[in-house]
Write a protein that holds these residues in place. Structure first.
Motif, mmCIF file in Angstrom:
data_model
loop_
_atom_site.group_PDB
_atom_site.id
_atom_site.type_symbol
_atom_site.label_atom_id
_atom_site.label_comp_id
_atom_site.label_asym_id
_atom_site.label_seq_id
_atom_site.Cartn_x
_atom_site.Cartn_y
_atom_site.Cartn_z
ATOM 1 N N GLU A 116 6.344 1.712 2.579
ATOM 2 C CA GLU A 116 5.535 2.328 3.636
ATOM 3 C C GLU A 116 4.966 3.661 3.162
ATOM 4 O O GLU A 116 3.786 3.953 3.362
ATOM 5 N N GLU A 117 5.826 4.445 2.522
ATOM 6 C CA GLU A 117 5.412 5.771 2.043
ATOM 7 C C GLU A 117 4.389 5.645 0.917
ATOM 8 O O GLU A 117 3.428 6.413 0.856
ATOM 9 N N ILE A 118 4.606 4.684 0.021
ATOM 10 C CA ILE A 118 3.660 4.486 -1.087
ATOM 11 C C ILE A 118 2.295 4.073 -0.534
ATOM 12 O O ILE A 118 1.257 4.571 -0.970
ATOM 13 N N ILE A 119 2.305 3.177 0.449
ATOM 14 C CA ILE A 119 1.051 2.689 1.031
ATOM 15 C C ILE A 119 0.262 3.827 1.676
ATOM 16 O O ILE A 119 -0.950 3.921 1.526
ATOM 17 N N LYS A 160 3.734 6.866 -9.691
ATOM 18 C CA LYS A 160 3.354 5.668 -8.943
ATOM 19 C C LYS A 160 2.512 4.724 -9.815
ATOM 20 O O LYS A 160 2.743 3.515 -9.839
ATOM 21 N N SER A 161 1.554 5.276 -10.557
ATOM 22 C CA SER A 161 0.689 4.405 -11.372
ATOM 23 C C SER A 161 1.482 3.734 -12.500
ATOM 24 O O SER A 161 1.213 2.579 -12.853
ATOM 25 N N GLU A 171 -3.673 -0.921 -7.579
ATOM 26 C CA GLU A 171 -3.478 -0.340 -6.239
ATOM 27 C C GLU A 171 -3.669 -1.375 -5.137
ATOM 28 O O GLU A 171 -2.874 -1.475 -4.214
ATOM 29 N N GLY A 172 -4.741 -2.162 -5.271
ATOM 30 C CA GLY A 172 -5.091 -3.117 -4.222
ATOM 31 C C GLY A 172 -4.090 -4.239 -4.074
ATOM 32 O O GLY A 172 -3.615 -4.524 -2.979
#
Ligand code: 1PZ
Length: 205
Positions: A116-119, A160-161, A171-172
């Motif tokens: 949720e946080e990453i999104i 994250k990447s 990402e998508g």
């Protein structure tokens, strides 16, 4: 890495929670120990993408999931598993199936909050998302020493990447799978909490 073991791991994790969510929202079907514990085993692939800092968390999580997989060989439903521990008066005992279920449920919840946080974050920090998830889910149940170790480990997390690259996602595509997991894991977590609460076992220990 192309062809690596983490190939499309996110998709697998998300897919394995689909049928569990259906059971959780069916309003009557009992969730089985086998499918639940195998879905939770998929989640541990994520640890492999985090580097060595969380080896201790991985060991703890995997040993508890393994205990549930072992239990599934003789006990069919989560409901029966808890009932047996109640009968044997060992619900809160270290290493009991019911206690391990509560810990594993928290692990799944941590991943749910993490996704949720990453999104919702735009930045490239995994540390911020992971810290929020840990504070919400585990920190209230961990002593000072573990909280300090986890806080130190957060600095060793990849970005994250980097994580997405190790998961073979962009990402998508990552967003789609993470959203799917957030959607399906929610009802599964609620279902398990209800198993505890309906028997007045509590979930804060
Ligand atoms: C990007 C994500 C960062 C991951 C950070 C993971 C932080 C979790 C750290 C947990 C440290 C675990 C140390 C051992 C704790 C045990 O004392 C307790 C109680 O066990 P018991 O007394 O019943 O035997 N175990 C737990 O609380 C379960 C810990 C499971 C950790 C699973 C995290 C899942 C997150 C996966 C993210 C990839």
């Amino acid at each position: 890495m192309a062809g690596g073991r983490e190939d499309k791991a996110l998709r697998k994790i998300a897919a394995s929670f689909e049928p569990l969510a259906e059971v959780a929202t069916s309003g009557g079907v009992a969730m089985e120990v086998g499918p639940f514990s195998h879905a939770c085993a998929h989640v541990s692939v994520l640890f492999g993408c985090l580097g060595i800092a969380f080896k201790f968390a991985e060991k703890d999580y995997v040993s508890k999931v393994d205990d549930l997989i072992e239990a599934s060989k003789s006990i069919t439903t989560l409901n029966d598993m808890i009932e047996l521990d109640i009968q044997q008066d060992c619900v809160r005992q270290g290493g009991s199936h019911t206690r391990n279920l509560l810990r594993v449920k928290r692990g799944v919840d941590m991943v749910r909050v993490l996704f949720e946080e990453i999104i919702k974050s735009d930045g490239n920090s995994l540390k911020d998302a992971a810290s929020v998830a840990y504070e919400k889910v585990f920190a209230p149940h961990h002593g000072w020493a573990i909280r300090k170790a986890v806080a130190a480990g957060m600095y060793a997390l990849p970005s994250k990447s980097q994580l997405l690259k190790r998961l073979n996602e962009d990402e998508g595509s990552a967003k789609v799978e993470m959203q799917s997991f957030v959607r399906t894991s929610g009802p599964v977590i609620q279902y398990i909490e209800e198993l505890f609460n309906s028997r007045q076992l509590g979930i804060d220990w």
